[in-house]
Scaffold this active site. Structure first.
Site, PDB file in Angstrom:
ATOM      1  N   GLU A   1      24.827  43.720  15.872  1.00 25.47           N
ATOM      2  CA  GLU A   1      24.096  43.462  17.111  1.00 25.47           C
ATOM      3  C   GLU A   1      24.977  42.750  18.131  1.00 25.47           C
ATOM      4  O   GLU A   1      25.573  41.729  17.848  1.00 25.47           O
ATOM      5  CB  GLU A   1      22.843  42.623  16.813  1.00 25.47           C
TER       6      GLU A   1
ATOM      7  N   CYS B   1      13.744  39.395  14.697  1.00 26.20           N
ATOM      8  CA  CYS B   1      15.209  39.337  14.551  1.00 26.20           C
ATOM      9  C   CYS B   1      15.875  38.955  15.863  1.00 26.20           C
ATOM     10  O   CYS B   1      16.804  38.150  15.894  1.00 26.20           O
ATOM     11  CB  CYS B   1      15.765  40.655  14.007  1.00 26.20           C
TER      12      CYS B   1
ATOM     13  N   HIS C   1      21.974  43.956  11.399  1.00 27.58           N
ATOM     14  CA  HIS C   1      20.796  44.637  10.846  1.00 27.58           C
ATOM     15  C   HIS C   1      21.226  45.588   9.735  1.00 27.58           C
ATOM     16  O   HIS C   1      22.222  46.306   9.871  1.00 27.58           O
ATOM     17  CB  HIS C   1      20.107  45.476  11.933  1.00 27.58           C
TER      18      HIS C   1
HETATM   19  N1  PCA Z   1      13.549  42.690  10.462  1.00 29.34           N
HETATM   20  C1  PCA Z   1      12.656  42.410  11.565  1.00 29.34           C
HETATM   21  C2  PCA Z   1      12.171  41.012  11.320  1.00 29.34           C
HETATM   22  C3  PCA Z   1      12.458  40.724   9.876  1.00 29.34           C
HETATM   23  C4  PCA Z   1      13.429  41.760   9.487  1.00 29.34           C
HETATM   24  O1  PCA Z   1      14.055  41.794   8.404  1.00 29.34           O
HETATM   25  C5  PCA Z   1      13.293  42.681  12.931  1.00 29.34           C
HETATM   26  O2  PCA Z   1      14.168  43.558  13.013  1.00 29.34           O
HETATM   27  O3  PCA Z   1      12.921  42.049  13.904  1.00 29.34           O
END
Ligand code: PCA
Length: 199
Positions: free
Chosen positions: A78, A141, A165
């Protein structure tokens, strides 16, 4: 150096979360540097209220935040977090914020402090699917990434921090047609990312 790694457990329709498993499987130290792992609540803003005292007690040099992005076809690095909460579904206590800022005095966005290009090159070299991502979403997140980068910025902390992610792990896609990676591959990738930041 001290490395703080965060992840999440279940949320929305995701009963499992590979990031929670990774927290469990990570070694306690890498190249002699302590690895601290923390599972955060999937709750807007409370995720950071929970994390803040842990940051203050441990003074980490590196903060690697992890989350699941089911449906993505790669590990996604990200680039930035934005000052916005806008959820399509509830967090784990039912909050569904719409168009709300995270911090009234915060910048519109903060960039990741991780060496994203280097991480990408390293994982590509190993044929692990990886991509840069320009949006961490507007759910929890983004919320934790923004809170941490805001805190680091406001307090002038020298902490290499950012968010990665992960896609579904294989165990989660037995009954759905979606991209997934073996958990061991994602564990290896996370360890590689930490090693790369450490050297
Ligand atoms: N993914 C979510 C919140 C918790 C997670 O593991 C997100 O991408 O916001």
């Amino acid at each position: 150096m001290k490395v703080l790694v965060t992840g999440f457990g279940r949320f929305l329709s995701n009963e499992e979360n590979p990031t929670k498993e990774i927290l469990r499987l990570l070694p306690k130290s890498i190249y002699g540097n302590e690895i601290i792992t923390v599972e955060l609540p999937v709750i807007f803003d409370e995720c950071f209220d929970y994390l803040k005292p842990i940051i203050d007690d441990n003074n980490p040099d590196i903060m690697l935040m992890l989350g699941l992005a089911g449906g993505r076809k790669a590990i996604t690095l990200e680039r930035l977090a934005v000052n916005l909460k806008d959820a399509v579904g509830p967090d784990n206590i039912g909050n569904i914020p719409t168009d709300e800022p995270i911090k009234k005095d915060g910048k519109e966005a903060y960039f990741s402090k991780l060496p994203l290009r280097k991480i990408m090159a390293k994982l590509q070299e190993k044929d692990i699917p990886v991509k840069l991502s320009n949006s961490v979403g507007l759910y929890v997140c983004n919320n934790i990434m923004y809170h941490v980068l805001y805190y680091v910025d406001q307090n002038d902390l020298d902490v290499i921090s950012g968010f990665v992610h992960l896609p579904f792990m294989d165990e989660q896609t037995k009954e759905k047609d979606a991209f997934s990676l073996p958990l061991v591959v994602m564990l290896e990738a996370v360890i590689d990312i930490i090693k790369l930041i450490l050297v």
